[in-house]
Write a protein that holds these residues in place. Structure first.
Motif, mmCIF file in Angstrom:
data_model
loop_
_atom_site.group_PDB
_atom_site.id
_atom_site.type_symbol
_atom_site.label_atom_id
_atom_site.label_comp_id
_atom_site.label_asym_id
_atom_site.label_seq_id
_atom_site.Cartn_x
_atom_site.Cartn_y
_atom_site.Cartn_z
ATOM 1 N N CYS A 78 0.838 -1.210 0.000
ATOM 2 C CA CYS A 78 0.000 0.000 0.000
ATOM 3 C C CYS A 78 0.866 1.251 0.000
ATOM 4 O O CYS A 78 0.590 2.212 -0.731
ATOM 5 C CB CYS A 78 -0.928 0.010 1.217
ATOM 6 S SG CYS A 78 -2.287 -1.160 1.106
ATOM 7 N N GLY A 82 1.083 3.846 -3.024
ATOM 8 C CA GLY A 82 0.773 5.228 -2.692
ATOM 9 C C GLY A 82 1.870 6.191 -3.110
ATOM 10 O O GLY A 82 1.601 7.272 -3.646
ATOM 11 N N VAL A 83 3.117 5.797 -2.913
ATOM 12 C CA VAL A 83 4.251 6.639 -3.328
ATOM 13 C C VAL A 83 4.283 6.772 -4.848
ATOM 14 O O VAL A 83 4.496 7.860 -5.374
ATOM 15 C CB VAL A 83 5.577 6.065 -2.784
ATOM 16 C CG1 VAL A 83 6.778 6.731 -3.439
ATOM 17 C CG2 VAL A 83 5.636 6.219 -1.257
ATOM 18 N N VAL A 85 1.757 6.471 -6.982
ATOM 19 C CA VAL A 85 0.634 7.299 -7.419
ATOM 20 C C VAL A 85 0.882 8.763 -7.076
ATOM 21 O O VAL A 85 0.651 9.650 -7.911
ATOM 22 C CB VAL A 85 -0.688 6.795 -6.779
ATOM 23 C CG1 VAL A 85 -1.811 7.796 -6.995
ATOM 24 C CG2 VAL A 85 -1.056 5.442 -7.348
ATOM 25 N N HIS A 86 1.397 9.023 -5.889
ATOM 26 C CA HIS A 86 1.693 10.403 -5.511
ATOM 27 C C HIS A 86 2.727 11.014 -6.451
ATOM 28 O O HIS A 86 2.587 12.159 -6.893
ATOM 29 C CB HIS A 86 2.175 10.446 -4.068
ATOM 30 C CG HIS A 86 2.555 11.814 -3.573
ATOM 31 N ND1 HIS A 86 2.555 12.946 -4.345
ATOM 32 C CD2 HIS A 86 2.953 12.240 -2.363
ATOM 33 C CE1 HIS A 86 2.936 13.979 -3.637
ATOM 34 N NE2 HIS A 86 3.181 13.579 -2.439
ATOM 35 N N HIS A 87 3.741 10.242 -6.758
ATOM 36 C CA HIS A 87 4.781 10.718 -7.661
ATOM 37 C C HIS A 87 4.206 11.019 -9.063
ATOM 38 O O HIS A 87 4.532 12.028 -9.665
ATOM 39 C CB HIS A 87 5.914 9.707 -7.767
ATOM 40 C CG HIS A 87 6.982 10.090 -8.732
ATOM 41 N ND1 HIS A 87 7.856 11.122 -8.485
ATOM 42 C CD2 HIS A 87 7.299 9.618 -9.945
ATOM 43 C CE1 HIS A 87 8.673 11.258 -9.499
ATOM 44 N NE2 HIS A 87 8.360 10.339 -10.426
ATOM 45 N N LEU A 89 1.080 11.755 -9.809
ATOM 46 C CA LEU A 89 0.170 12.892 -9.764
ATOM 47 C C LEU A 89 0.916 14.217 -9.618
ATOM 48 O O LEU A 89 0.405 15.257 -10.002
ATOM 49 C CB LEU A 89 -0.822 12.723 -8.620
ATOM 50 C CG LEU A 89 -1.852 11.603 -8.789
ATOM 51 C CD1 LEU A 89 -2.703 11.477 -7.536
ATOM 52 C CD2 LEU A 89 -2.713 11.829 -10.019
ATOM 53 N N ALA A 90 2.117 14.158 -9.069
ATOM 54 C CA ALA A 90 2.904 15.372 -8.882
ATOM 55 C C ALA A 90 3.566 15.824 -10.176
ATOM 56 O O ALA A 90 4.062 16.947 -10.254
ATOM 57 C CB ALA A 90 3.964 15.148 -7.810
#
Length: 91
Positions: A78, A82-83, A85-87, A89-90
């Motif tokens: 997870c 999450g990392v 996806v965050h990366h 989206l950034a």
């Protein structure tokens, strides 16, 4: 990203099937899937399927390396997803 999603879907379905198949084999006295294979499948990204298989089929729920290891792998997966996806989206 699409390939990661496809991979995770396939590996989790495979893990779920493997846990169910191993439980069936345990009940019928047939050749079993090695514990190492079950754990490596969970480690390779199939922790959701492995955890679902453990809970649904009541399989390997008395073994500490499964009851501790699979949820830890799930939590780690997870965080990794999450990392990623965050990366993405950034960008």
């Amino acid at each position: 990203m699409r390939y990661l999603m496809y991979y995770l879907i396939i590996i989790n379905i495979a893990a779920w099937i493997m846990y169910g198949l191993d439980k069936w084999k345990a009940k019928s006295g047939a050749w079993r899937i090695p514990e190492r294979t079950l754990l490596l499948t969970a480690l390779a990204g199939g922790s959701v399927g492995a955890l679902a298989g453990m809970l649904l089929f009541h399989h390997k729920t008395r073994k500490p390396k499964f009851m501790i290891g699979v949820p830890v792998m799930f939590a780690a997966h997870c965080v990794i997803v999450g990392v990623i996806v965050h990366h993405l989206l950034a960008l």
